[in-house]
Design an enzyme around this catalytic site. Structure first.
Site, PDB file in Angstrom:
ATOM      1  N   TRP A 229      -2.041   2.211  16.095  1.00  0.00           N
ATOM      2  CA  TRP A 229      -1.878   0.637  16.448  1.00  0.00           C
ATOM      3  C   TRP A 229      -0.691   0.105  15.604  1.00  0.00           C
ATOM      4  CZ3 TRP A 229      -3.324  -3.633  19.241  1.00  0.00           C
ATOM      5  CH2 TRP A 229      -2.925  -4.984  18.732  1.00  0.00           C
TER       6      TRP A 229
ATOM      7  N   ASN B  98       1.086  -3.823  14.868  1.00  0.00           N
ATOM      8  CA  ASN B  98       1.302  -5.129  15.354  1.00  0.00           C
ATOM      9  C   ASN B  98       2.526  -5.535  14.466  1.00  0.00           C
ATOM     10  OD1 ASN B  98      -1.232  -5.455  13.601  1.00  0.00           O
ATOM     11  ND2 ASN B  98      -0.657  -7.557  13.427  1.00  0.00           N
ATOM     12  N   ASP B  99       2.467  -6.742  13.775  1.00  0.00           N
ATOM     13  CA  ASP B  99       3.768  -7.289  13.216  1.00  0.00           C
ATOM     14  C   ASP B  99       4.755  -6.306  12.515  1.00  0.00           C
ATOM     15  OD1 ASP B  99       1.748  -9.292  13.724  1.00  0.00           O
ATOM     16  OD2 ASP B  99       2.005 -10.141  11.739  1.00  0.00           O
TER      17      ASP B  99
ATOM     18  N   TRP C 118      -6.320  -2.508  16.822  1.00  0.00           N
ATOM     19  CA  TRP C 118      -6.389  -3.346  15.569  1.00  0.00           C
ATOM     20  C   TRP C 118      -7.618  -2.867  14.597  1.00  0.00           C
ATOM     21  CZ3 TRP C 118      -8.791  -6.676  11.967  1.00  0.00           C
ATOM     22  CH2 TRP C 118      -7.992  -7.014  10.987  1.00  0.00           C
TER      23      TRP C 118
ATOM     24  N   ARG D  26      -0.981 -16.483   4.312  1.00  0.00           N
ATOM     25  CA  ARG D  26      -0.523 -15.176   4.399  1.00  0.00           C
ATOM     26  C   ARG D  26       0.889 -15.180   4.803  1.00  0.00           C
ATOM     27  NH1 ARG D  26      -4.771 -15.806   8.417  1.00  0.00           N
ATOM     28  NH2 ARG D  26      -4.134 -16.024  10.310  1.00  0.00           N
ATOM     29  N   ASP D  27       1.207 -13.866   4.753  1.00  0.00           N
ATOM     30  CA  ASP D  27       2.365 -13.692   5.757  1.00  0.00           C
ATOM     31  C   ASP D  27       3.561 -13.975   5.051  1.00  0.00           C
ATOM     32  OD1 ASP D  27       0.646 -12.498   7.242  1.00  0.00           O
ATOM     33  OD2 ASP D  27       1.321 -14.272   8.814  1.00  0.00           O
TER      34      ASP D  27
END
Ligand code: FRU
Length: 450
Positions: free
Chosen positions: A21, A23-24, A47, A143-144
């Site tokens: 998997w 994602n970002d 995920w 976050r991030d």
């Protein structure tokens, strides 16, 4: 659960993991003559157990996978973040005084806190022993981190904190203090904010700062959407110029989320995750699940109908030859279509099963894409819903138009009005499209990879 692959849907031009998997996109950085792309990675094709994967490229199209960069630890999973090339070794983390790559990511455990990892060679990463460098016990969503050079010297990080972003400053990437926050409230702060980015562009010789915020999945936005604001960053905080009263998305399609830009490039290059949280875990691609958008070069364009707007141009454009007129039959599954027209027109790509993907300009002057009858849709109940079939957005220019569609087997990206309107979407034709049909006053050219 990702189902058995219905057929080979792996795109050629869009980054995908070999298996598992993603994602970002994370840690986008140009260093040592290479573009580095990290991603939220899980070993199964859905995920979970989130690591950072790692790939490098010298042209942003062909990627070489490297060993996983970061794995979960006692502080939690390794959520999204960014990386910088610390050319002056301001962090002191470079061995022998050399310049390291420093990554900042969210440790997602009982709390979301920000941690560092350092690489001397651009391949292996070591976590900073003093993690977390920005601790947190109170905020449920924090976050991030996206690290950038502060325009007044030193470093800034912009972090998503629920319904707003926060700015922190540091001289050494290790000790941080908060300098500001931005959250306009109301419609503009819908969803749980994620994956911010902040950078300057120029418009008519003037510097304009762009703040990008991914908004979390909410029904009003049809799932996961990324919005942007234009304004000013004074080194401490961002102030919006107030041009938008409703969310303005960087992409009007269904499948462009969590996009952020590279550190260390002259042009501002954005990569997004090409999916939507609403159905991302169920894509019919088999052993892998998840793909990135094409990297796009961003600019600001002053449009007659919408004022200043963010525009994108995919870097893959340079791979394609000159367009030649096309009508009737379509070759292969990877090409670029350039369609010029005036007024209303509809372009249909179809196969012998009667599945068709439609795009064009409608009677009200909106650009649209329509995957309602484009192929497999019932692998996920949300993907199958009509609201995830057709979508449109108003034009920013009057008069004749040109639409450019990069088609890549199971994903396409449509750009109109000089890149100020973009639509990225996944689609799963059971068999390749072999025909093109145009209704209205428009002509299409096709370009193949040179
Ligand atoms: C955005 C996001 C981030 C988070 C990551 C987890 O898609 O939810 O906020 O860090 O994905 O994988």
């Amino acid at each position: 659960m990702s189902t058995k692959a219905l057929r080979n849907f792996r795109p050629d031009l869009h980054y995908t993991p070999k298996s598992g998997w993603i994602n970002d996109p994370n840690g986008l950085v140009y260093a040592g003559g290479k573009y580095h792309l990290f991603a939220q990675y899980g070993p199964e094709p859905q995920w979970g157990d989130i690591h950072w994967s790692h790939a490098v490229s010298s042209d942003l199209i062909h990627w070489q996978d490297l060993p996983l960069a970061l794995a979960p630890d006692s502080l939690g999973m390794v959520f999204s973040g960014s990386a910088v090339y610390d050319s002056g070794n301001t962090s002191g983390l470079g061995a022998g005084g050399r310049a390291p790559i420093v990554a900042m990511y969210t440790s997602h455990g009982d709390h979301e806190q920000q941690s560092l990892a350092v690489s001397q060679d651009g391949v292996s990463f070591t976590k900073y022993p003093g993690n977390p460098v920005i601790p947190n016990r109170e905020k449920p969503d924090f976050r991030d981190p996206k690290v950038l050079k502060n325009p007044n010297g030193g470093w800034t990080v912009v972090l998503a904190a629920g319904d707003h972003v926060e700015f922190y400053a540091s001289k050494d990437l290790i000790s941080w203090r908060q300098t500001g926050s931005f959250g306009p409230g109301g419609n503009l702060s819908k969803g749980v904010w994620e994956c911010p980015d902040l950078f300057p562009l120029t418009l008519g010789g003037r510097e304009v700062w762009v703040l990008i915020v991914s908004m979390g999945a909410c029904p009003e936005n049809l799932g996961s959407r990324t919005q942007y604001f234009l304004g000013n960053f004074d080194g401490r905080t961002f102030t919006s110029d107030g041009s938008f009263t409703k969310p303005e998305f960087i992409d009007s399609g269904f499948d462009n989320y969590a996009g952020v830009t590279f550190f260390g490039t002259e042009e501002r290059i954005l990569v997004g995750w090409a999916a939507n949280w609403v159905y991302a875990n169920n894509l019919p691609t088999g052993d892998f699940c998840g793909q990135m958008t094409l990297p796009r070069v961003l600019s600001l364009v002053d449009t007659p109908l919408g004022g200043p707007r963010l525009a994108g141009a995919p870097v893959s454009d340079r791979l394609f030859g000159e367009p030649v007129p096309v009508s009737g039959s379509l070759p292969g599954e990877v090409y670029k279509l350039t369609v010029s027209g005036e007024g209303e027109a509809e372009i249909s790509l179809s196969n012998s099963l009667g599945e068709a993907f439609l795009f064009g300009v409608d009677g009200t002057g909106n650009i649209y894409i329509d995957r309602s009858c484009s192929g497999a849709r019932d692998f996920d109940p949300e993907f199958a819903k009509p609201e995830y079939g057709r979508i449109s957005a108003p034009r920013f220019f009057d008069g004749p138009w040109t639409l450019e569609l990069t088609f890549d087997r199971s994903i396409c990206e449509l750009f109109g009005d000089r890149g100020t309107r973009a639509f990225t979407q996944l689609l799963y034709p059971t068999e390749p499209y072999t025909s093109i049909d145009i209704k209205g006053n428009a002509r299409a050219g096709i370009s193949l990879i040179k």
